[in-house]
Design an enzyme around this catalytic site. Structure first.
Site, PDB file in Angstrom:
ATOM      1  N   LYS A 272       0.821  -1.279  -0.023  1.00 57.14           N
ATOM      2  CA  LYS A 272      -0.057   0.127  -0.115  1.00 57.14           C
ATOM      3  C   LYS A 272       0.872   1.386   0.037  1.00 57.14           C
ATOM      4  O   LYS A 272       1.855   1.266   0.843  1.00 57.14           O
ATOM      5  CB  LYS A 272      -0.831   0.008   1.255  1.00 57.14           C
ATOM      6  CG  LYS A 272      -1.838   1.007   1.557  1.00 57.14           C
ATOM      7  CD  LYS A 272      -2.748   0.957   2.602  1.00 57.14           C
ATOM      8  CE  LYS A 272      -3.810   1.934   2.647  1.00 57.14           C
ATOM      9  NZ  LYS A 272      -4.675   2.012   3.773  1.00 57.14           N
TER      10      LYS A 272
ATOM     11  N   SER B 256      -9.843  -0.425   7.271  1.00 64.02           N
ATOM     12  CA  SER B 256      -9.448  -0.237   5.966  1.00 64.02           C
ATOM     13  C   SER B 256      -8.701  -1.525   5.149  1.00 64.02           C
ATOM     14  O   SER B 256      -8.332  -1.387   4.080  1.00 64.02           O
ATOM     15  CB  SER B 256      -8.136   0.931   5.779  1.00 64.02           C
ATOM     16  OG  SER B 256      -8.971   2.090   5.971  1.00 64.02           O
TER      17      SER B 256
ATOM     18  N   SER C  94      -9.569   2.061   3.029  1.00 64.41           N
ATOM     19  CA  SER C  94      -8.793   2.770   2.133  1.00 64.41           C
ATOM     20  C   SER C  94      -7.710   1.845   1.268  1.00 64.41           C
ATOM     21  O   SER C  94      -7.187   2.418   0.529  1.00 64.41           O
ATOM     22  CB  SER C  94      -8.008   3.832   2.902  1.00 64.41           C
ATOM     23  OG  SER C  94      -7.292   3.075   3.930  1.00 64.41           O
TER      24      SER C  94
END
Lengths: 484, 479, 95
Positions: free
Chosen positions: A76, A175, A151
């Site tokens: 990420k 997330s 997210s």
């Protein structure tokens, strides 16, 4: 090759069926082919990946390989990676190249993993749909019109479409778990303090925690074992040995006490979602688990509490982005105030600005007690609810998300309706507990996730429970047809 | 109207740690800009603070030294505001729960009295960087080397009633932090600085007036001058029918005035909240006991011991214990000087202090060692030399001519105590001055001084003055 | 809780965020609805409840006082928008 588990990949590498370089090439090709449509990568690092793959092949040849050596992954874009842009999905950091490495990426690199690139995400990890990224919305591989969740949407999508065997994510209010659920993959948010936050761009420091996003619980156990552990650079990281998560996977579930919070199964729960979760729970009952109805009375307060705590911390954490030492700086600032206001005004997107403003307001003179202090007290009550529940049960189960993936644009105009999509995941972060999402079925051809919540530092049990479920079901092996 | 001044000080002492409070970068002064600002100090994304143990030890030393409670649990909080020298947009400080609680310290005033000043609290925090306003195309340059240097902010009660008391307090804290080796006290380098809260109220009024906070005071002299200026300003405002505004004022030492810093005042909402990157700091009894063991004798303890052990006045004891080095010098000199602690005290705070001061030397740089000074006092006490001759010997010692005994020997300064020799000189002088003898015997007692003077002159000051006196009286009586 | 344009301007100033005039109304509406959500907190009494700042009740760990960082100014300033003579430059600060 791209449908193999980590254990199978490791076996293939060790046996010389394929090299890490070949494996890496294979995934880089898939990223080239499918990445642009899904928009799940912000940065790909092909050259670096091939270098790392060569080094991994050398390690394998020398007989020095571990179980993750030579296996590709994606991070990420919230984890700082030395020499590679870390944007955090924001214009603010579009040009930021960290001269240091996050603990998570460092440990996985040390294990011999090969970085394919950095995945798309909601800006500064603020969002539940991956629509707030400066680099554009990420598409759900099960339906390109739908959101992947957020997210860590880019990571979830990259794993779901098998553009990488595994990816890292972070979870502040859901997330990792919510995008895992919406994309039909497995994701675990460990206990707060289990994984070092060093080098991970902070959203809300007392809630953020990194974890793996994978095809299965078994893969998650392997990767979490390499990510977790004490790091003296993070004061909130816990000095506690990391158990052998793999060793616990095969434990049978006879007598396992599963708590079903009545608040999670109330009238508000969608019928179809209720059916998926009921079916999943039936699997556990058949495995000999005992079902216990429990109550988490403050469940409905978790979202309001979170939307004070997280914005308050983020308002302060994001003050460092001021256009002075790194990151976006506006053109021709007239004076210092103009520099600050325009750099931040132009560098941050709307959702980030909203949260900064809510947090600023909640901490400001005259409102602190009513908002911030009150939220901290409620956080205590919410956390106590779980403590009491874990006196009666070993794990808690329910839906990860109230619904399957919604359409891009459907909720982006209404922040509050977006916030409510994290209603089942948020309390876990407030309490600091470990939580996991595993694929449990489909509704309208979109994946739905089962959430499993464990007691503090009981990741071994979570992974065991998830793995046993995955021995009985094949939801986690489903791949969207387009990408199979 | 008669006004009463109320002053409280906030002293910032940089703790003398090797590394910063939350990072492993060096705290050394004077490095090239930004070469000692690491990722944590620069507030780069994702990096985290970890607390320096030595900063906690040093704050604890201070707490113990002022008789305060060192909090078993204290909390770091973020003070949020935007400024270029504050890289994270917040300063890590302590707000509701500081590490050091209430304590007190005694100050000595010029009139010889002592006064107890309350200390409200002391807390740990990080220093900010520096903004350099020299011309960079009309821009300001930011150097973050200082960012993250540990500070102990020491907040006094509003117990001081004059600029002189404020200075005495500041000096006392300055001496204390150096005593307990937690701060180098270097005011030029900004290691020790203070803000002053100043207000005035009509004498006799219970409630405090509105205060102004004076920033940026970096010398003892400026504390006095800044406060004095501010008092006069406030009196003018109030007597002119105006009101004192609560505000921050900057002291400009060049102009000797304070001026309003409205820019910094504006939107002064610091939004303090507990720093989620740091856990509560716990200090247990065992830790404190370890710290206590390493504490030296504290200035006030030493002062009271000096009063008791050496029979010194509170003022003298206060002066001699102002620094550890001075106190050590005094004790060495006193032990070398035989049983003459008061005489040694007079020499240390008299002749020696004056010469050191004149030559701008520190006690540790004194050309006259404690043993040498003690040796001198010993010779005064055993009447080898008189007090007057002693000054000559002292000057010779200062000039490196050897110790007291060597100088007395080589210069032949030994006191004449041989009765016969003195009698001979007296006889000669009486014989040479018949007229004065007449007058003296007629009752003009003042002439006694004339005869003593003549005898001393004849012996180059070496005759024992006591013996000269008594022998003179005897001889004249016989007349 | 309803925020108006003035409130938004004040908060935005405190947070040093430029919000264009065209967007203020939308911000006011969205922030107000978030605050409405947040205000559900008042449904439960928290009298006497200890505030919880951290998920785990642990104490701060201490680091030995050792300098291990070396000068990395060049690497750090590589990211700097405006740097000269080793300093970060900002528009003139007036005290």
């Amino acid at each position: 090759m791209h449908t193999k588990s980590l254990a199978q990949l490791a076996q293939g590498l060790q046996a010389g069926e394929f090299t890490s370089v070949e494996l890496t090439h294979r995934y880089l090709e898939r990223i080239d082919e499918f990445g642009p449509d899904l928009n799940c990568f912000i940065t790909t690092t092909a050259d670096l990946a091939l270098q790392q793959a060569q080094a991994a092949d050398a390690r394998i040849a020398a007989g020095e390989a571990g179980p993750l050596t030579g296996i590709p992954l994606a991070h990420k874009d919230i984890f700082c990676t030395r020499g590679v842009r870390t944007s955090c999905g924001s214009r603010m950091l579009d040009n930021f190249i960290a001269p240091y490495e996050s603990n998570v990426s460092e440990q996985l690199a040390r294990a011999g993993m090969v970085m394919l690139g950095k995945t798309n995400m909601d800006e500064f990890a603020m969002g539940s749909s991956n629509e707030t990224s400066y680099y554009g919305a990420v598409k759900n591989p099960w339906n390109l019109a739908a959101v992947p969740g957020g997210s860590s949407g880019g990571s979830a999508v990259a794993v779901a479409a098998r553009l990488t065997p595994i990816a890292t994510g972070t979870d502040t209010g859901g997330s990792i778990r919510q995008p895992a659920a919406l994309c039909g993959i497995t994701g675990i948010k460990p206990t707060y303090g289990r994984v070092s936050r060093y080098g991970m761009v902070a959203f809300a420091s007392s809630l953020d925690q990194a974890g793996p996003m994978t095809q299965s619980a078994e893969d998650a156990a392997l990767v979490l074992g390499a990510m977790a552990g004490f790091d003296q650079r993070d004061s909130t990281c816990v000095e506690q040995p990391v158990p052998d998560y793999m060793a616990g996977l095969e434990q049978d579930l006879k007598g396992l006490r599963i708590g079903l919070p009545k608040e999670y199964f109330s009238d508000g729960l969608d019928n179809e979602m209720a059916r998926v979760i009921d079916d999943a729970i039936a699997v556990f009952r058949d495995l000999g688990a005992e079902l216990v109805e429990i109550s988490l009375p403050n469940t409905t307060l978790a979202v309001p509490t979170y939307y004070v705590v997280a914005p308050a911390e983020c308002s302060s954490n994001l003050s460092r982005f001021d256009g002075v030492r790194y990151g976006y700086r506006c053109e021709d600032p007239q004076d210092l105030e103009d520099l600050y206001k325009r750099s931040r005004g132009e560098g941050f997107g709307d959702e980030v600005k909203r949260r900064i403003m809510i947090g600023t307001y909640a901490l400001s003179a005259g409102y602190y007690d009513a908002y911030y202090l009150k939220a901290q007290q409620l956080r205590h009550l919410i956390s106590d609810d779980f403590k009491q529940a874990f006196e009666q049960v070993d794990v808690i189960m329910g839906p990860t998300s109230p619904s399957v993936a919604f359409n891009i644009g459907e909720k982006s105009e209404d922040p509050v309706s977006m916030y409510l999509s994290d209603i089942y995941t948020i309390a876990v972060n407030l309490a600091g507990l470990p939580g996991m999402s595993v694929p449990a079925g489909f509704i309208n051809e979109l994946p739905a996730g089962l959430q499993i919540i464990g007691n503090y530092f009981d990741e071994t049990r979570l992974l065991n429970v998830a793995h046993q479920y995955q021995q009985q079901t094949d939801w986690h092996r489903r791949i969207p047809e387009q990408f199979s | 109207m008669e006004w009463e001044v109320v002053i409280g000080l906030e002293i910032h002492a940089q703790l003398a740690t090797q590394s910063k409070i939350f990072s492993a970068a060096s705290t050394a002064y004077g490095a090239e800009p930004n070469t000692q600002a690491c990722a944590v100090d620069l507030g780069l994304p994702g990096v985290l603070p970890v607390l320096n143990e030595q900063a906690v030890v040093m704050a604890s030393r201070f707490g113990l030294a002022i008789g305060a409670q060192v909090a078993p649990r204290s909390v770091f909080a973020r003070k949020n505001y935007f400024y270029p020298d504050l890289p994270k947009g917040y300063q890590i400080s302590q707000f509701e729960l500081p590490i050091v609680g209430q304590g007190s310290i005694e100050i000595e005033l010029e009139d010889g009295s002592s006064k107890t000043i309350g200390i409200t609290r002391a807390h740990l925090e990080e220093d900010a960087g520096k903004s350099l306003h020299e011309d960079f195309h009309d821009m300001t340059g930011v150097d973050l080397n200082r960012a993250g240097t540990p500070l102990l902010e020491i907040v006094s009660e509003p117990d001081m009633r004059s600029p002189a008391e404020a200075v005495a307090y500041m000096k006392k804290i300055h001496s204390l932090v150096r005593y307990i080796e937690i701060c180098d006290g270097n005011m030029q380098e900004g290691s020790f600085r203070c803000d002053a809260n100043v207000s005035i109220r009509p004498k006799g009024q219970e409630e405090f007036g509105t205060r102004a906070e004076l920033k940026n005071i970096n010398s003892f002299r400026f504390v006095e001058k800044a406060i004095q200026y501010e008092i006069e300003r406030q009196i003018d405002v109030l007597e002119g029918g105006g009101e004192v505004v609560q505000e921050t004022r900057l002291y400009d030492s060049a102009k000797n005035e304070t001026r309003s810093m409205r820019s910094k005042e504006e939107a002064n909402d610091y939004r303090y909240f507990p720093d989620p990157d740091l856990l509560p700091l716990e200090v247990d009894a065992a830790f404190l006991e370890e710290v206590r063991k390493t504490l030296p004798e504290l200035p006030d303890e030493k002062k009271h011991r000096f009063m008791k052990e050496y029979g010194l006045s509170a003022y003298d004891a206060g002066v001699l214990t102002a620094s550890r080095e001075l106190a050590a010098y005094y004790e060495d000199a006193a032990s070398a000087g035989g049983d003459q602690p008061k005489l040694v005290a007079n020499w240390v705070s008299g002749e020696l202090a004056a010469l050191l001061n004149k030559n701008n030397l520190d006690i540790t740089e004194s050309p006259v060692s404690a043993a040498m000074l003690g040796g001198l006092v010993k010779r005064i006490a055993d009447e080898t030399i008189s007090g007057k001759i002693a000054k000559t010997v002292f000057e010779a010692m200062w000039n490196g001519e050897g110790d007291a005994d060597a100088i007395i020997e080589s210069k032949g300064l030994k006191q004449i105590t041989d009765t016969g020799a003195i009698e001979k000189v007296i006889d000669d002088i009486i014989a040479a001055n018949p007229a004065q003898v007449e007058q003296l015997l007629a009752g003009k007692d003042k002439l006694m001084g004339f005869f003593v003077g003549q005898v001393m002159k004849a012996t180059q000051g070496k005759a024992n003055p006591g013996q000269v006196n008594s022998l003179l009286r005897e001889k004249l009586k016989q007349k | 809780m309803s925020l108006d344009a003035d409130d938004v301007a004040k908060i935005a100033h405190l947070a040093r965020l430029e919000i264009s005039q065209d967007n203020v109304a939308e911000y006011a509406r969205n922030l107000s609805s978030i605050l409405d959500l947040v205000e559900q907190m008042s449904a439960v009494s928290t009298e006497g409840v200890e505030p919880m700042a951290h998920p785990l009740s642990l104490a701060q760990r201490l680091r030995p006082d050792v300098v291990t960082e070396t000068d990395q100014r060049d690497a750090f300033q590589h990211n700097g928008p405006q740097v000269e003579a080793g300093l970060y430059l900002v528009p003139k600060v007036i005290e």
